[in-house]
Design an enzyme around this catalytic site. Structure first.
Site, mmCIF file in Angstrom:
data_model
loop_
_atom_site.group_PDB
_atom_site.id
_atom_site.type_symbol
_atom_site.label_atom_id
_atom_site.label_comp_id
_atom_site.label_asym_id
_atom_site.label_seq_id
_atom_site.Cartn_x
_atom_site.Cartn_y
_atom_site.Cartn_z
ATOM 1 N N CYS A 158 16.065 66.894 66.587
ATOM 2 C CA CYS A 158 16.940 66.400 65.537
ATOM 3 C C CYS A 158 18.312 66.343 66.508
ATOM 4 C CB CYS A 158 17.187 67.303 64.305
ATOM 5 S SG CYS A 158 18.347 66.644 63.382
ATOM 6 N N CYS B 60 21.312 65.785 64.999
ATOM 7 C CA CYS B 60 22.568 66.210 64.171
ATOM 8 C C CYS B 60 23.449 66.994 64.851
ATOM 9 C CB CYS B 60 22.024 66.065 62.798
ATOM 10 S SG CYS B 60 21.785 68.054 62.564
HETATM 11 ZN ZN LIG Z 1 19.473 68.392 62.331
#
Ligand SMILES: [Zn+2]
Ligand SMILES: CNc1nc2cc3nc[nH]c(=O)c3cc2[nH]1
Length: 381
Positions: free
Chosen positions: A313, A315
């Site tokens: 990920c 983010c």
């Molecule tokens: Zn994340």
């Protein structure tokens, strides 16, 4: 290239591409006065005017294109009148991208006390302080237009899933009469009205109600009455049947759905728009979605785990913090845990839909959905 500007207040859907790999998935664009929405789209839920735990700046960083508000909650607090006096919902919450508001019927039946439904509408007592309120098709449209969302929903009854067929048929007919009253009350000035099709898990009732609702020419249509406790397979089968009944050239919105597997499966059946509290609510409960399955952050296994929630990920939470730290924050009840977990889960849902849009555009969505489902099943095992 078609003129993407729309008359003030009206949204217009462009069907851009239909998947050529054997599914009903499609890429579209919903042009609104607050900017375009690329479909299929996931809409974060901001019930009382805030997507809990994150701000509009975070939502823009996450590339959220449209968020939801709820008529039921906002009419009770701070009231539609106050939001109107403060310049409408966009200005009140400092969100200049598209918004959609639900019409309140569903929330009356899932939240309020002592509610009584008649032909006129729904009388109910606030879940906050017991004060008495009333929602009718006309009142719901009036509130939603005061709030000023780009997309507003028809006032409908979402019958309890336990109701028998006889009740369902009466309820459908009333929801159709209520739709006609919503259309009369709709000013067509700034907001676009979507109709809502009911019918439970009965294909014949779904077909009948889809015909009645889609006989009214509207900028978009929703499937209601799902994600009310039915088995996922039953919902998927119901949507597979009912989504194609909605006009091909209009946006199809499946209300209240759903898990990542629900999203991928219902895109396959031709759905364009989704909303669900799952990513934000699970984040606050410490349940995180990852490419390798769900992760319960308070699990002791993560006490000294230096890895990000999801190594795959990109983010802010995964780039910056370890599972060990996130577990500590959650265990300590730190407010920062709410924000970091929510940023991650919203990123997961929004990034999944970006992958879905790319797979459709490249005519490989059947394989994408098949692989996603196989992985999800393996992770549940
Ligand atoms: Zn994340
Ligand atoms: C979380 N599940 C869920 N959220 C919903 C919202 C709705 N609004 C209007 N009408 C509906 O039928 C309806 C169904 C829904 N299911």
């Amino acid at each position: 290239k078609g003129d993407t500007r729309v008359p003030p207040g009206l949204v217009r859907f462009e069907l851009l591409h239909e998947d050529q790999s054997g599914t009903k998935a499609r890429r579209g664009r919903l042009n609104t006065p607050h900017g375009p929405i690329e479909t299929p789209i996931f809409m974060p839920v901001g019930t009382v005017g805030s997507v809990k735990g994150v701000g509009p700046d975070d939502l823009k960083t996450l590339d959220a294109q449209i968020i939801l508000g709820n008529t039921y909650h906002l009419m009770l607090r701070p009231t539609d009148a106050l939001v109107g006096e403060m310049g409408g919902l966009h200005r009140f919450i400092s969100w200049d991208r598209p918004m959609l508001t639900d019409s309140g019927g569903f929330q009356v039946f899932s939240l309020s006390e002592k509610r009584k439904i008649t032909e006129e509408g729904a009388a109910f007592q606030s879940h906050l302080d017991g004060s008495r309120h009333f929602l009718s098709p006309e009142r719901s449209i009036e509130i939603q237009e005061t709030l000023g969302a780009d997309v507003i929903m028809a006032f409908d009854e979402c019958p309890p899933s336990t109701e028998d067929r006889a009740y369902l048929e009466k309820s459908l007919a009333r929801t159709t009469r209520w739709l006609h009253r919503c259309v009369k009350a709709w000013s067509r000035e700034r907001s676009s009205l979507f109709g809502i099709v009911q019918g439970g898990l009965h294909d014949d009732l779904r077909k009948r109600h889809a015909e009645e609702v889609c006989a009214v020419d509207l900028p978009g249509y929703a499937l209601g009455g799902y994600s009310v406790g039915e088995a996922p397979e039953a919902m998927h089968a119901g949507v597979a049947y009912s989504a194609p009944l909605l006009p091909r050239d209009k946006p199809r919105y499946l209300m209240g759905v759903g898990t990542p597997l629900d999203l991928v499966t219902c895109v396959e059946h031709g759905v364009d728009m989704f909303d669900c509290v799952l990513p934000t609510r699970c984040a606050r409960n410490g349940l995180l979605f990852t490419s390798e399955g769900k992760l319960v952050i308070r699990n002791a296994a993560y006490a000294k785990d230096p890895r990000p929630v999801d190594p795959a990920c990109s983010c802010y939470t995964c780039r910056t913090f370890s599972r060990s730290y996130l577990r500590h924050l959650f265990a300590a009840g730190e407010i920062l845990a709410m924000r970091l977990n929510t940023l991650h889960n919203l990123h997961y849902f929004l990034d999944l839909m970006a992958q879905v849009r790319r797979a459709i555009a490249e005519d490989r969505f059947a394989a994408f959905a098949r692989d996603f489902r196989a992985k999800a099943v393996a992770q549940e095992a």
